[in-house]
Design a protein around this motif. Structure first.
Motif, PDB file in Angstrom:
ATOM      1  N   ARG A 115     132.070  89.321  34.552  1.00  0.00           N
ATOM      2  CA  ARG A 115     132.526  90.471  35.309  1.00  0.00           C
ATOM      3  C   ARG A 115     131.519  91.626  35.150  1.00  0.00           C
ATOM      4  N   LEU A 116     131.329  92.373  36.233  1.00  0.00           N
ATOM      5  CA  LEU A 116     130.315  93.432  36.278  1.00  0.00           C
ATOM      6  C   LEU A 116     130.978  94.779  36.542  1.00  0.00           C
ATOM      7  N   ILE A 117     130.653  95.761  35.714  1.00  0.00           N
ATOM      8  CA  ILE A 117     131.161  97.125  35.908  1.00  0.00           C
ATOM      9  C   ILE A 117     129.985  98.086  35.918  1.00  0.00           C
ATOM     10  N   MET A 118     129.902  98.894  36.948  1.00  0.00           N
ATOM     11  CA  MET A 118     128.864  99.923  37.053  1.00  0.00           C
ATOM     12  C   MET A 118     129.523 101.296  36.979  1.00  0.00           C
ATOM     13  N   ILE A 119     129.112 102.109  36.021  1.00  0.00           N
ATOM     14  CA  ILE A 119     129.636 103.466  35.872  1.00  0.00           C
ATOM     15  C   ILE A 119     128.571 104.455  36.309  1.00  0.00           C
ATOM     16  N   GLU A 120     128.869 105.231  37.348  1.00  0.00           N
ATOM     17  CA  GLU A 120     127.970 106.314  37.768  1.00  0.00           C
ATOM     18  C   GLU A 120     126.556 105.822  38.080  1.00  0.00           C
ATOM     19  N   GLY A 121     126.472 104.680  38.763  1.00  0.00           N
ATOM     20  CA  GLY A 121     125.159 104.186  39.165  1.00  0.00           C
ATOM     21  C   GLY A 121     124.563 105.091  40.242  1.00  0.00           C
ATOM     22  N   PRO A 122     123.412 105.730  40.014  1.00  0.00           N
ATOM     23  CA  PRO A 122     122.811 106.631  41.012  1.00  0.00           C
ATOM     24  C   PRO A 122     121.992 105.843  42.032  1.00  0.00           C
ATOM     25  N   ASP A 123     121.897 106.385  43.230  1.00  0.00           N
ATOM     26  CA  ASP A 123     121.065 105.771  44.262  1.00  0.00           C
ATOM     27  C   ASP A 123     119.602 106.145  43.994  1.00  0.00           C
ATOM     28  N   PRO A 124     118.734 105.172  43.697  1.00  0.00           N
ATOM     29  CA  PRO A 124     117.329 105.502  43.405  1.00  0.00           C
ATOM     30  C   PRO A 124     116.605 106.156  44.571  1.00  0.00           C
ATOM     31  N   ALA A 125     117.160 106.043  45.784  1.00  0.00           N
ATOM     32  CA  ALA A 125     116.535 106.649  46.954  1.00  0.00           C
ATOM     33  C   ALA A 125     116.930 108.100  47.135  1.00  0.00           C
ATOM     34  N   ASP A 126     117.896 108.570  46.352  1.00  0.00           N
ATOM     35  CA  ASP A 126     118.373 109.941  46.469  1.00  0.00           C
ATOM     36  C   ASP A 126     117.303 110.898  45.946  1.00  0.00           C
ATOM     37  N   ASP A 127     116.832 111.789  46.804  1.00  0.00           N
ATOM     38  CA  ASP A 127     115.761 112.702  46.400  1.00  0.00           C
ATOM     39  C   ASP A 127     116.176 113.580  45.228  1.00  0.00           C
ATOM     40  N   LYS A 128     117.464 113.968  45.183  1.00  0.00           N
ATOM     41  CA  LYS A 128     117.921 114.829  44.099  1.00  0.00           C
ATOM     42  C   LYS A 128     117.865 114.082  42.769  1.00  0.00           C
ATOM     43  N   THR A 129     118.252 112.778  42.813  1.00  0.00           N
ATOM     44  CA  THR A 129     118.198 111.990  41.587  1.00  0.00           C
ATOM     45  C   THR A 129     116.769 111.857  41.105  1.00  0.00           C
ATOM     46  N   ARG A 130     115.873 111.491  42.023  1.00  0.00           N
ATOM     47  CA  ARG A 130     114.484 111.298  41.620  1.00  0.00           C
ATOM     48  C   ARG A 130     113.789 112.615  41.334  1.00  0.00           C
ATOM     49  N   GLY A 131     114.237 113.679  42.019  1.00  0.00           N
ATOM     50  CA  GLY A 131     113.588 114.966  41.824  1.00  0.00           C
ATOM     51  C   GLY A 131     113.764 115.517  40.429  1.00  0.00           C
ATOM     52  N   ILE A 132     114.870 115.141  39.781  1.00  0.00           N
ATOM     53  CA  ILE A 132     115.100 115.608  38.417  1.00  0.00           C
ATOM     54  C   ILE A 132     113.925 115.231  37.532  1.00  0.00           C
ATOM     55  N   MET A 133     113.397 114.055  37.746  1.00  0.00           N
ATOM     56  CA  MET A 133     112.318 113.580  36.888  1.00  0.00           C
ATOM     57  C   MET A 133     111.075 114.446  37.033  1.00  0.00           C
ATOM     58  N   ASP A 134     110.816 114.909  38.258  1.00  0.00           N
ATOM     59  CA  ASP A 134     109.635 115.732  38.472  1.00  0.00           C
ATOM     60  C   ASP A 134     109.818 117.142  37.912  1.00  0.00           C
ATOM     61  N   GLU A 135     111.060 117.609  37.917  1.00  0.00           N
ATOM     62  CA  GLU A 135     111.321 118.984  37.518  1.00  0.00           C
ATOM     63  C   GLU A 135     111.485 119.147  36.019  1.00  0.00           C
ATOM     64  N   TYR A 136     111.632 118.016  35.327  1.00  0.00           N
ATOM     65  CA  TYR A 136     111.986 118.130  33.933  1.00  0.00           C
ATOM     66  C   TYR A 136     110.932 118.868  33.115  1.00  0.00           C
ATOM     67  N   SER A 137     111.390 119.791  32.347  1.00  0.00           N
ATOM     68  CA  SER A 137     110.542 120.533  31.421  1.00  0.00           C
ATOM     69  C   SER A 137     111.443 120.971  30.284  1.00  0.00           C
ATOM     70  N   ARG A 138     110.859 121.582  29.296  1.00  0.00           N
ATOM     71  CA  ARG A 138     111.676 122.048  28.176  1.00  0.00           C
ATOM     72  C   ARG A 138     112.760 123.021  28.655  1.00  0.00           C
ATOM     73  N   GLU A 139     112.406 123.942  29.565  1.00  0.00           N
ATOM     74  CA  GLU A 139     113.391 124.906  30.042  1.00  0.00           C
ATOM     75  C   GLU A 139     114.497 124.218  30.823  1.00  0.00           C
ATOM     76  N   PHE A 140     114.112 123.242  31.648  1.00  0.00           N
ATOM     77  CA  PHE A 140     115.113 122.526  32.437  1.00  0.00           C
ATOM     78  C   PHE A 140     116.043 121.748  31.510  1.00  0.00           C
ATOM     79  N   LEU A 141     115.459 121.127  30.497  1.00  0.00           N
ATOM     80  CA  LEU A 141     116.252 120.339  29.567  1.00  0.00           C
ATOM     81  C   LEU A 141     117.279 121.213  28.846  1.00  0.00           C
ATOM     82  N   GLU A 142     116.860 122.405  28.419  1.00  0.00           N
ATOM     83  CA  GLU A 142     117.799 123.290  27.740  1.00  0.00           C
ATOM     84  C   GLU A 142     118.942 123.681  28.667  1.00  0.00           C
ATOM     85  N   HIS A 143     118.610 123.942  29.944  1.00  0.00           N
ATOM     86  CA  HIS A 143     119.645 124.260  30.919  1.00  0.00           C
ATOM     87  C   HIS A 143     120.585 123.070  31.093  1.00  0.00           C
ATOM     88  N   TYR A 144     119.988 121.877  31.169  1.00  0.00           N
ATOM     89  CA  TYR A 144     120.793 120.672  31.344  1.00  0.00           C
ATOM     90  C   TYR A 144     121.741 120.477  30.159  1.00  0.00           C
TER      91      TYR A 144
END
Length: 265
Positions: A115-144
């Motif tokens: 049996r397979l369960i997926m919790i909160e699987g994000p769409d890899p094509a979603d620009d917002k999901t992928r954009g997080i990776m580009d925006e990540y910095s120490r300041e962003f991480l602290e905000h997160y």
């Protein structure tokens, strides 16, 4: 702290209730570790199942590696872990990036996954999901992390915050993880997903920014079920008892049967 070699790397593994007849393997998300399950959801599942938790490469107490974050490599690691532990067939639970790894494993090794369960699987094509990776910095991480603390009521100490900073910086600036994730952007639209043999359970937070991906997968995967739980993308931390209850119900109910017309009964 059990450490076992998997595909040439040291992997941190924890097991609960090893004597149970059925096994649930749980896969955590990116920038997290097995503790997301260990203290709350896993003990409840272990009342019935053998539960296996492990830290993905470069996460938690597993060995760091500079490449191999694509879904084929990550699902290869999962299968190698099962082989190392002598697990022929398991139930599989994945959260966030772990949900994508789990879905990939079910597509590539369908006979190894029950049996397979997926919790909160994000769409890899979603620009917002992928954009997080580009925006990540120490300041962003602290905000997160401030938002994470507000949403989950889990306080992060200074040492844990610094450890997370080091992990983020290593993964973003010294590994291939960004390129590997970009290469997976068409994963949800692949023909293979529409032919998935399993009837997965999809769990999403009712306020999650990934909920749209849940609706998409429910329409695309035959027999998929979608369960919404109050919370956002951090729902396993915000509502662990509710998540565990849904998991136990799904894992212990009768396996649905697909009719020729595509309906499930």
């Amino acid at each position: 702290m059990p450490i076992i070699p998997i595909n040439g790397k040291k992997v941190h593994v924890q097991e609960l209730n090893k004597g149970a007849a059925e096994t649930v393997v749980m896969v955590h998300g990116m920038f997290s570790n097995l503790s997301v399950y260990y203290f709350n959801i896993a003990p409840l599942l272990a009342l019935r199942f053998h539960v296996v938790l492990y830290d993905l490469k470069s996460h938690g107490m597993s060995e760091r590696t500079r490449d191999g974050y694509d879904l084929d490599s990550m699902s290869d690691d999962l299968r190698a872990l099962m082989d190392a532990l002598g697990l022929e067939k398991v139930h599989l639970v994945g959260y966030s990036f772990g949900a994508l790894i789990s879905l990939k494993a079910a597509l590539r090794f369908p006979g190894r996954i029950d049996r397979l369960i997926m919790i909160e699987g994000p769409d890899p094509a979603d620009d917002k999901t992928r954009g997080i990776m580009d925006e990540y910095s120490r300041e962003f991480l602290e905000h997160y992390i401030r938002n994470f603390t507000d949403a989950t009521k889990v306080q992060m100490g200074k040492r844990q915050l610094e450890r997370n900073h080091r992990m983020y910086e290593y993964l973003f600036y010294q590994t291939t993880i960004k390129q590997d994730m970009l290469a997976e952007k068409d994963f949800f639209s692949s023909d293979a997903i529409a032919g998935l043999e399993h009837h997965p359970l999809l769990i999403y937070g009712s306020r999650s920014n990934c909920l749209r991906a849940g609706y998409f997968l429910k329409e695309r995967i035959p027999g998929a079920e979608l369960e919404e739980i109050e919370g956002d993308h951090n729902v396993p931390v915000q509502a662990p008892e509710a998540v565990a209850g849904v998991l136990l119900h799904f894992l212990t109910e009768a396996v649905p049967v697909m009719e020729p017309d595509g309906n499930v009964f």
